[in-house]
Design a protein around this motif. Structure first.
Motif, PDB file in Angstrom:
ATOM      1  N   LEU A 298      -7.084 -12.077 -14.730  1.00 11.78           N
ATOM      2  CA  LEU A 298      -6.951 -12.484 -13.332  1.00 11.78           C
ATOM      3  C   LEU A 298      -5.498 -12.778 -12.970  1.00 11.78           C
ATOM      4  N   PHE A 299      -4.741 -13.300 -13.934  1.00 12.66           N
ATOM      5  CA  PHE A 299      -3.324 -13.555 -13.679  1.00 12.66           C
ATOM      6  C   PHE A 299      -2.578 -12.256 -13.405  1.00 12.66           C
ATOM      7  N   TYR A 300      -2.730 -11.265 -14.283  1.00 14.09           N
ATOM      8  CA  TYR A 300      -1.930 -10.048 -14.111  1.00 14.09           C
ATOM      9  C   TYR A 300      -2.380  -9.250 -12.890  1.00 14.09           C
ATOM     10  N   GLU A 301      -3.660  -9.349 -12.525  1.00 18.40           N
ATOM     11  CA  GLU A 301      -4.099  -8.697 -11.289  1.00 18.40           C
ATOM     12  C   GLU A 301      -3.463  -9.360 -10.075  1.00 18.40           C
ATOM     13  N   SER A 302      -3.310 -10.679 -10.102  1.00 21.75           N
ATOM     14  CA  SER A 302      -2.630 -11.377  -9.006  1.00 21.75           C
ATOM     15  C   SER A 302      -1.160 -10.984  -8.929  1.00 21.75           C
ATOM     16  N   ILE A 303      -0.527 -10.817 -10.082  1.00 16.56           N
ATOM     17  CA  ILE A 303       0.885 -10.413 -10.101  1.00 16.56           C
ATOM     18  C   ILE A 303       1.051  -9.023  -9.506  1.00 16.56           C
ATOM     19  N   GLU A 304       0.138  -8.107  -9.840  1.00 18.56           N
ATOM     20  CA  GLU A 304       0.239  -6.737  -9.331  1.00 18.56           C
ATOM     21  C   GLU A 304      -0.016  -6.654  -7.825  1.00 18.56           C
ATOM     22  N   GLU A 305      -0.687  -7.655  -7.271  1.00 14.76           N
ATOM     23  CA  GLU A 305      -0.992  -7.650  -5.835  1.00 14.76           C
ATOM     24  C   GLU A 305       0.082  -8.333  -4.994  1.00 14.76           C
ATOM     25  N   THR A 306       1.150  -8.797  -5.618  1.00 17.32           N
ATOM     26  CA  THR A 306       2.207  -9.476  -4.865  1.00 17.32           C
ATOM     27  C   THR A 306       2.963  -8.485  -3.980  1.00 17.32           C
ATOM     28  N   SER A 307       3.513  -9.024  -2.900  1.00 22.26           N
ATOM     29  CA  SER A 307       4.300  -8.201  -1.987  1.00 22.26           C
ATOM     30  C   SER A 307       5.662  -7.887  -2.603  1.00 22.26           C
ATOM     31  N   ASN A 308       6.138  -6.673  -2.374  1.00 19.43           N
ATOM     32  CA  ASN A 308       7.414  -6.259  -2.956  1.00 19.43           C
ATOM     33  C   ASN A 308       8.610  -6.634  -2.078  1.00 19.43           C
ATOM     34  N   GLU A 309       8.391  -7.030  -0.848  1.00 17.19           N
ATOM     35  CA  GLU A 309       9.500  -7.350   0.061  1.00 17.19           C
ATOM     36  C   GLU A 309      10.317  -8.550  -0.428  1.00 17.19           C
ATOM     37  N   PRO A 310       9.687  -9.665  -0.855  1.00 15.56           N
ATOM     38  CA  PRO A 310      10.513 -10.763  -1.387  1.00 15.56           C
ATOM     39  C   PRO A 310      11.293 -10.359  -2.633  1.00 15.56           C
ATOM     40  N   VAL A 311      10.715  -9.491  -3.448  1.00 12.92           N
ATOM     41  CA  VAL A 311      11.402  -9.024  -4.656  1.00 12.92           C
ATOM     42  C   VAL A 311      12.660  -8.259  -4.279  1.00 12.92           C
TER      43      VAL A 311
END
Length: 270
Positions: free
Chosen positions: A163-176
């Motif tokens: 569940l952690f890595y799925e949440s990481i993959e769903e993050t928005s790329n704009e802040p990055v």
């Protein structure tokens, strides 16, 4: 969605003939599989025991009531051990799953081979039940709370890590992209753009897993991994059903309290 054309009218149909035939074939194949499984189950089932099950259940419950309320004095310490097993096991699982989840996520893993190794760890953890982990650890470490804590921790890695890595993959790329444009290091990008997006999800998953581990911690004592399960196993082996009834009431109350606490904490976090 195809439309069947005739000489005078057009008739709407949801699926064409080939799709309908595939659906029918799938239903027929599923029915055949279910019937075959039922055939093997029926051959291995003693139906006269099944017919007598309601009466046996009533007699079994009758042996446990009234429960032995005086036995509660001996359950406080096992109850405390159960809470410690669930809490410390969850904490161990979080500590181990946190870095593994970043290695398993596509957008944060340093290399594809590292990702496969992290995913393998998650799959292995999820594939082995906590009771099996406890059985193995009791054989290695001996009976006690330590084996239970590690068993819960190893089991929690797969659940939390997935569940952690799925949440990481769903993050928005704009802040990055915004943080990277300032010349930030990869660690700074991770700390200031990805972590703020996933921390509420991480907290919710951790509390949810703790709630699950409360239930599992009451069971692993059956194989010697500490907690109230040890008392339950001893009471059942000694045919002290009044004590077993008291333990069931305590477990039920513990699960209700943990459910209420976790629900309130998740509500406050999320």
């Amino acid at each position: 969605m195809p439309v069947q054309t005739t000489a005078t009218t057009k008739v709407w149909q949801r699926f064409d003939r080939a799709t309908r035939m595939r659906h029918y074939a799938g239903w027929i194949a599923s029915t055949i599989v279910v019937l075959i499984c039922w055939h093997f189950i029926s051959e291995a089932t003693r139906w006269h025991f099944v017919a007598d099950a309601p009466q046996q259940f009533v007699e079994f419950v009758g042996r446990m009531f009234p429960p032995n309320w005086a036995y509660m004095d001996k359950l406080w310490l096992p109850l405390w051990d159960t809470l410690n097993i669930a809490t410390l096991g969850t904490l161990l699982g979080i500590i181990l799953a946190f870095p593994i989840s970043f290695l398993a996520a596509r957008n944060t893993t340093p290399h594809i081979l590292v990702r496969y190794v992290a995913l393998l760890i998650i799959v292995v953890s999820r594939s082995v039940n906590s009771l099996i982990w406890a059985l193995l650890l009791v054989a290695i470490l001996g009976p006690g709370v330590l084996a239970g804590i590690i068993a819960i921790g190893l089991r929690s890695i797969g659940f939390i890590g997935k569940l952690f890595y799925e949440s990481i993959e769903e993050t928005s790329n704009e802040p990055v992209e915004a943080i990277s444009a300032t010349g930030a290091t990869p660690l700074q990008v991770l700390s200031y753009s990805i972590l703020p997006q996933v921390m509420p999800s991480f907290a919710g998953v951790s509390i949810f897993r703790w709630d699950i581990n409360i239930r599992e911690a009451t069971v692993i004592g059956l194989v010697g991994a500490g907690g109230i399960g040890l008392n339950l196993d001893a009471s059942v082996n000694a045919l002290r059903w009044d004590q077993a009834g008291m333990i069931f009431i305590v477990i039920f109350g513990l699960v209700l309290i943990s459910e209420a606490v976790s629900a309130q904490v998740r509500k406050a976090i999320i």
